[in-house]
Every structure is written in C-alpha cells, then in structure tokens.
Design a protein around this motif. Structure first.
Motif, PDB file in Angstrom:
ATOM      1  N   ASN A 192     -16.266 -24.293  22.953  1.00 19.36           N
ATOM      2  CA  ASN A 192     -15.480 -25.303  21.954  1.00 19.36           C
ATOM      3  C   ASN A 192     -15.107 -24.542  20.953  1.00 19.36           C
ATOM      4  O   ASN A 192     -13.852 -25.201  20.526  1.00 19.36           O
ATOM      5  N   VAL A 193     -15.768 -23.082  20.276  1.00 22.63           N
ATOM      6  CA  VAL A 193     -15.093 -23.189  19.315  1.00 22.63           C
ATOM      7  C   VAL A 193     -13.158 -22.566  19.179  1.00 22.63           C
ATOM      8  O   VAL A 193     -12.426 -22.281  18.728  1.00 22.63           O
ATOM      9  N   LEU A 194     -13.241 -21.641  20.557  1.00 23.14           N
ATOM     10  CA  LEU A 194     -11.854 -20.912  21.005  1.00 23.14           C
ATOM     11  C   LEU A 194     -10.636 -22.232  21.547  1.00 23.14           C
ATOM     12  O   LEU A 194     -10.358 -21.952  21.320  1.00 23.14           O
ATOM     13  N   VAL A 195     -11.305 -22.941  21.819  1.00 24.91           N
ATOM     14  CA  VAL A 195     -10.917 -24.474  22.429  1.00 24.91           C
ATOM     15  C   VAL A 195      -9.818 -25.376  21.343  1.00 24.91           C
ATOM     16  O   VAL A 195      -9.166 -25.309  21.605  1.00 24.91           O
ATOM     17  N   GLU A 196     -10.916 -25.505  20.425  1.00 21.71           N
ATOM     18  CA  GLU A 196     -10.768 -26.221  19.187  1.00 21.71           C
ATOM     19  C   GLU A 196      -9.586 -25.081  18.518  1.00 21.71           C
ATOM     20  O   GLU A 196      -8.729 -25.694  17.779  1.00 21.71           O
ATOM     21  N   MET A 197     -10.255 -23.957  18.339  1.00 20.18           N
ATOM     22  CA  MET A 197      -9.196 -22.886  17.384  1.00 20.18           C
ATOM     23  C   MET A 197      -7.234 -22.669  18.366  1.00 20.18           C
ATOM     24  O   MET A 197      -6.802 -23.577  17.392  1.00 20.18           O
ATOM     25  N   ILE A 198      -8.088 -23.012  19.504  1.00 20.91           N
ATOM     26  CA  ILE A 198      -6.458 -22.697  19.999  1.00 20.91           C
ATOM     27  C   ILE A 198      -5.324 -24.158  19.604  1.00 20.91           C
ATOM     28  O   ILE A 198      -4.308 -24.239  19.970  1.00 20.91           O
ATOM     29  N   ASP A 199      -6.218 -25.512  19.539  1.00 17.28           N
ATOM     30  CA  ASP A 199      -5.652 -26.463  19.575  1.00 17.28           C
ATOM     31  C   ASP A 199      -5.344 -26.687  18.248  1.00 17.28           C
ATOM     32  O   ASP A 199      -3.984 -27.438  18.183  1.00 17.28           O
ATOM     33  N   LEU A 200      -5.684 -25.991  17.443  1.00 18.58           N
ATOM     34  CA  LEU A 200      -5.748 -26.277  15.594  1.00 18.58           C
ATOM     35  C   LEU A 200      -4.086 -24.905  15.629  1.00 18.58           C
ATOM     36  O   LEU A 200      -3.279 -25.845  15.169  1.00 18.58           O
ATOM     37  N   PHE A 201      -4.060 -24.223  16.528  1.00 18.81           N
ATOM     38  CA  PHE A 201      -2.923 -23.047  15.895  1.00 18.81           C
ATOM     39  C   PHE A 201      -1.803 -23.668  17.035  1.00 18.81           C
ATOM     40  O   PHE A 201      -0.928 -23.479  16.041  1.00 18.81           O
ATOM     41  N   HIS A 202      -1.843 -24.164  17.880  1.00 14.49           N
ATOM     42  CA  HIS A 202      -1.003 -24.920  18.638  1.00 14.49           C
ATOM     43  C   HIS A 202      -0.392 -26.129  17.594  1.00 14.49           C
ATOM     44  O   HIS A 202       0.895 -26.441  17.953  1.00 14.49           O
ATOM     45  N   SER A 203      -1.117 -26.304  16.765  1.00 12.79           N
ATOM     46  CA  SER A 203      -0.806 -28.138  16.873  1.00 12.79           C
ATOM     47  C   SER A 203       0.240 -27.643  14.959  1.00 12.79           C
ATOM     48  O   SER A 203       1.077 -28.109  13.989  1.00 12.79           O
ATOM     49  N   TRP A 204      -0.205 -25.861  14.768  1.00 12.41           N
ATOM     50  CA  TRP A 204       0.351 -25.482  13.196  1.00 12.41           C
ATOM     51  C   TRP A 204       1.822 -24.921  14.019  1.00 12.41           C
ATOM     52  O   TRP A 204       2.316 -23.998  12.714  1.00 12.41           O
TER      53      TRP A 204
END
Length: 662
Positions: A192-204
């Motif tokens: 879940n941490v990896l998924v949330e990190m990837i989503d956040l990095f993609h938004s930035w």
C-alpha cells in the motif's frame, strides 16, 4: 603408610605469587612485529587493489546502462514515471554496496540528485515523505534558508514537513535535472505504501522530474503482482540484471586466492570455510575480502617466520629468533632428514650452524615455492576455463577446482580425466576457438606453444576442400556400432570409420596438444603441503581467530599433561602405546593429573596417593620417602597451575580425626 587409613593433603595457604626469574638478556620483540606489520600492509595493499579492480569490473556494464537510463530520462511532459527494475538477486547484503556505488556515479556523471529509501525508514507514506524531503533538500550546504523547519509559503501558512512543495521550491532554483529515488529493498516495503507513493509522484510529475529505481530480490513478475493495475500504468519500466553474488565471489576468488601474483597463499581448508560461510549465510561481498584480510593479518601476527615474505629483505634486518623459528618448522626437519638420508651431512650442518647460509637458502626456496604456487593457481584457472569453454556438465566453479588442486587431490581425479578426454574429441573449429581463448592465460603460454598449434591448424584447414570441421579419431562421429550374432547371442562392438588424410593429421595434432597439456597439469598440480617452508608461504589454520589472537594457555597445559608424549616425543613417554594409556615412564605431574581425571568430582587424597604409589612406588623406606616427595611436588605444581583445587568439607574433617586417632 601401610598402617594409616587415610592421608590429608593440606597445602600452605598463601596468596604470594612465585618469584619470577630475572631476565638477563635484552630482547626487542617490537622490532620484528613492526616489520611484519609493514610487510602485511604492503602485500595487502596490492591485494586490495586487485579486489577493487574486480569489483569495479563486475557491475560496470549494468551501472553504465543505469547511468545512461537516468541521464536520458524525460524531464518534462512525461505521461509515466521513468522506472528501472534492478534485479539485484537474493543477497540482500550485496544491495547496499551496489546502490551506493551507483549513487556516486549518478551524482558525478549526471546532473541529477540521488536518494536511497529503505523499508525500515518508510513504514508509512508520511514518514517516507519526511525522509525523502530531508535527504533531497539537505544536499546543498548553502541552502540554509530551505530548512524544513523554517520554510514557509510567501504570504501563506507554514508548509507541513511532509509536503513535496519543499522539493518543488528547491527544484525551482534549477538545482538538478532529475530526482532519482532508489527503493533499495522493495520487498521490505508495504504494498500500500508503494502504491500511494507512485500515485503521489505521478501527480507531481509535471512539476518534479522523478525517476524511480526499484531494487528487486526475486523477479520483475513478482514485483508487478504486488502493485495495482493503475500504478503499473503510471510506470514506464525497464529491467536491468545485476551480477549475482556467487559470480562476484568467483571473480574475487580468481583475483585474490587463485591469482598468479599473490605472495601469501591461503590454504584449502581455510578457503573452504570462508566460501561455505559466504554461501550459507549469504553475507556481504565485503565480508569475503575482510575474511581474507583477517587471515593474512593472523599469519603475520602469529608466525615469526612471516618476515621472510618481505620483498628485498636483508640479512642484517633479522635476528637470531627468526632463524631458530625456521629451524623448528616441520618442513625444515623433513628436509634435513631427507638430506641426511642422501648423505649431504655438511649441508645440513651449515643449515644448523650458519645463519647466513640458511638465509640464502630460505630466500631461494621461497622464490621457488612461490613460483610453484603460482603455477598451481594458473593451472587451476586454465582447467576451469577449458571446462567452461567446452560447456561440460556438471559445471564446476573455479573455487572448487582450486581447493581440490591445493589439497593435492586433482591429479588422477575423474574431473581431470573427463576434461582431458573431452579435449581429444573436440572438432577443429572448437579447437581454434579454444586456442584463441587460452592465449589470454599467461600461465599456459609460458609452457605450451599455442602459436605453433594455431599455425598447424590453419594449415590443415586451408588444405581441406570441404567446409566441414576436421574431426579426430576419438570423435563419436568416427565410431560405428556393429551387431554380431554368435551362438544366439547379440554382441555389440565399436569400429572406427575410415579417416581421411586431413583427419589423420588433425588426430595427430590434437594428440600432441593433449599430451603437452597433460604434462603441464601433471607438473603444476603438486601438493603444496610438501613444499619446503610451506608454513611461511601458506596459511591454513582452521581457527585463525582463536589460535592467533585468542590463545588458550589453559587448554594447552591440560592437553600437555593429558598427552605428554605429543610434546616430549620420546619413547619413554609411551609414544608407541595406546592413546590415553597410563605409563610409569611419564612425568609425575602428568601421571597424577591423569589419575585425577579418571576419578570422580571428589577424590580422597589417600586414594590418589595409593594409586600413584602402586604405579611409581619404590622399595624400601628410602624409596617410599622419595615417592612421597615426588607425589607432593606434583600436587604442588598442579595447585600452582590451578588444575587441582582441594576442598574443605566435612569428610575432610572426619578424615583428619581418623588421622589423629591413629
């Protein structure tokens, strides 16, 4: 003592230590130790350079690809995050040095910043972002105004310490081209941490040029199974394979132990223990080199004769203790006995009396011994290269071949016979490639003239009219099976096919090459333990830590008293008798100690005296007093060594009352 029922031994209660003998000779032990330390540092510096060169060469190709991938990653208008899937293998301990070296190269060779995140410092997304922002914004020392604790929006509220706006303000000043984030042990991260990190990095991604590198221990497929479909669509992945830990260890083994330039040779038993530990515990590659360094340090610390490994050693730099230590080596005694059997008595006398004669002999023998060990190392490398080139099964690594060669077990072994038989069967095209591959091994080129065989092979190939490769008479294609029925029994027999003139000439060529190669292996694969002064050239203690840096004097004393024949080496001590058997010819102290060991946890001193006097007692009053004095002296020596501790219990007082009553 015949009318007495018991005897009580009462040692004197004194805490005073025995007087020490005054030293009459001045000895300086620090001098030889400092010279040995300097020799160790000089030799290890050369070894360390070979280790570092091998490590730089191992992952150079993969790291070059990763550096190029990072430098060519798009920085703007990217729909997906550039991602590198680094298959680093199951050895978690080797991931750290690899990514550390990769980070230095990315920072030095590209206009990018590189940060590493681990699973222990990223239990959730909030903590991950805090650590990421801290590592990125603290890269430049002059950016004191960008500290997280004091950074605020202009005319707005203070930013939280896990807001990526900190990185955006840092990046807006044109710091770097890309921000490379390495997830070193991706399996240790929560999915879940990896998924949330990837989503956040993609938004930035439109404001921050992120590049992700994932260190994977298993496979890319298992990593993809942990992520959601949405997260996978946000990544633009490319796979990179890293050299595995086993291959790195083999390369280091070739550069260190099996090198033809090493001055101090590690023994087969020690290297087997180091390799087994490396395989069983999957340790860091650095631990392998540290093990070899520690073994070398142990040799120079504990062995006084290691000073002779110093290059350009002069006779004046040595003391008499160094030569006395050489004269007590087992290989020296073996050489002296062989020379006496041959009748060279004067040379043996010079070896025992003249230090200058012995010094010249040691220097020459060490040079020849190192040449023999270098030849053995080179032959092991040649044999491993031949088997790898011929793709022989099973695949045997160089370390296994070298250990068997250093143990003196390779000559006449099935492994060597199988390899030599395969050489007889190879066709001409493979022989040409083999000769070309062996030209890089200086160990065999100094013994076998490969150029002559190459010229003869080229001449034979040019004289043939067909494009088919030449084959020897031992090739399976030149053999046929014939079936014969005799007395209602089917017999199978092999028959050689008719060979052409070119094939006959090629068979003779491959036969000569086989014979020369076989003679080369026979001369190179010697038993290193049979070399003169092998104790100086080879270090093969099973426990260098305990034997060199943690001596056990109590164990040595106990073993000397329990088995005096191993130390005194005389027939009077029972050398030919069974091990552990008591003998009256042994020293009194050893005999009393062995009788004490055979008893239970508590023994009456009268019983111990009875057992001792029955074995060593002498007739007459005079003989009995001498035996008693001998017994008392043995008891005093054992008490002084701390091996005999008389107890004061009730039984002793009862025995004392019985003594007074008598």
């Amino acid at each position: 003592m015949e009318h007495q029922r018991c005897y009580i031994y009462e040692p004197q209660d004194t805490d005073e230590r025995p007087a020490k003998r005054q030293r009459t000779s001045k000895t300086d032990s620090k001098g030889p130790q400092s010279e040995r330390l300097a020799t160790f540092r000089q030799l290890w510096h050369q070894q360390e350079k070979r280790i570092q060169a091998s490590l730089d060469e191992v992952d150079k190709a993969t790291q070059d690809q990763l550096v190029q991938f990072v430098s060519e990653a798009p920085t703007t208008s990217a729909a997906c995050i550039p991602t590198g899937l680094v298959i680093a293998g199951p050895s978690i301990a080797s991931h750290g040095p690899f990514f550390e070296h990769l980070g230095r190269r990315i920072t030095d060779e590209t206009d990018c910043t590189h940060v590493v995140l681990t699973g222990s410092e990223s239990p959730n997304l909030k903590t991950l972002l805090k650590n990421l922002i801290t590592k990125i914004t603290s890269r430049t020392e002059e950016d004191d105004d960008l500290e997280i604790a004091t950074t605020t929006r202009s005319g707005g509220p203070k930013l939280l310490n896990f807001d990526l706006a900190h990185v955006h303000r840092w990046q807006s000043k044109g710091r770097v081209k890309s921000i490379v984030v390495t997830i070193r042990d991706s399996e240790a991260f929560d999915s879940n941490v990896l998924v949330e990190m990837i989503d956040l990095f993609h938004s930035w991604l439109d404001r921050l040029p992120f590049v992700l590198l994932f260190g994977i221990s298993t496979s890319a497929e298992s990593f993809e199974d942990r992520l959601s479909g949405k997260s996978l669509r946000q990544l633009d992945g490319q796979k990179f394979d890293v050299t595995q830990s086993d291959e790195i260890v083999e390369k280091l083994f070739r550069a260190t132990t099996a090198s033809t330039e090493v001055q101090l040779q590690m023994g087969p038993n020690l290297m087997r223990r180091i390799l087994d530990r490396q395989k069983d515990h999957v340790q860091n590659i650095q631990d392998y080199s540290d093990g070899i360094k520690y073994a070398s340090m142990s040799h120079f610390f504990a062995n006084h004769t290691s000073i002779f490994l110093q290059p350009d050693l002069s006779f004046r730099a040595l003391d008499a203790h160094a030569f006395e230590a050489v004269r007590n080596l087992p290989s020296f005694r073996r050489r002296a006995e062989e020379m006496l059997d041959e009748g060279s008595t004067q040379e043996v006398r010079n070896m025992l009396d003249s230090d200058q004669f012995l010094f010249d002999l040691i220097i020459e023998e060490i040079r020849q011994g190192q040449q023999a060990l270098h030849a053995l190392n080179g032959a092991a490398v040649v044999l491993a290269d031949i088997r790898r080139f011929l793709q022989m099964s099973p695949s045997v690594p160089l370390s296994s071949i070298w250990i068997r060669a250093a143990s003196g077990e390779l000559i006449g072994s099935p492994l060597l016979r199988e390899t030599m038989l395969s050489i007889r069967k190879i066709p001409s095209n493979k022989l040409a490639q083999l000769l070309l591959a062996l030209r890089g091994d200086s160990a065999i080129t100094n013994y076998v003239d490969l150029t002559t065989y190459e010229d003869q092979l080229v001449e034979l190939i040019n004289s043939t009219d067909t494009t088919e490769p030449l084959r020897s008479q031992h090739d399976v294609r030149n053999e046929s099976m014939r079936t014969t029925v005799v007395a209602q029994k089917v017999l199978l027999s092999k028959h050689k096919a008719a060979l052409s003139e070119q094939d006959k000439a090629y068979s003779e060529l491959i036969g000569n090459f086989h014979d020369n190669l076989e003679r080369y292996f026979a001369e190179a694969f010697i038993d290193p333990r049979a070399l003169f002064l092998s104790e100086i050239l080879i270090y093969d203690l099973k426990s260098p830590h305990a034997d060199a840096f943690q001596p056990r004097p109590r164990f040595a004393i106990e073993r000397a008293l329990a088995s005096p024949q191993d130390y005194l080496g005389s027939e009077s001590c029972g050398v030919d008798s069974d091990e552990g058997a008591l003998s009256i010819s042994q020293p009194a102290t050893a005999l009393v100690y062995q009788l004490y060991l055979e008893s239970g946890p508590l023994i009456n001193i009268s019983d111990l005296w009875t057992a001792f006097s029955s074995m060593c007692g002498q007739e007459g009053n005079d003989g009995e007093s001498k035996t008693m004095a001998l017994f008392q002296r043995a008891l005093a020596e054992l008490k002084l060594l701390g091996l005999l501790k008389p107890t004061k219990k009730k039984t002793d007082h009862v025995a004392k009352m019985m003594w007074k009553g008598l």
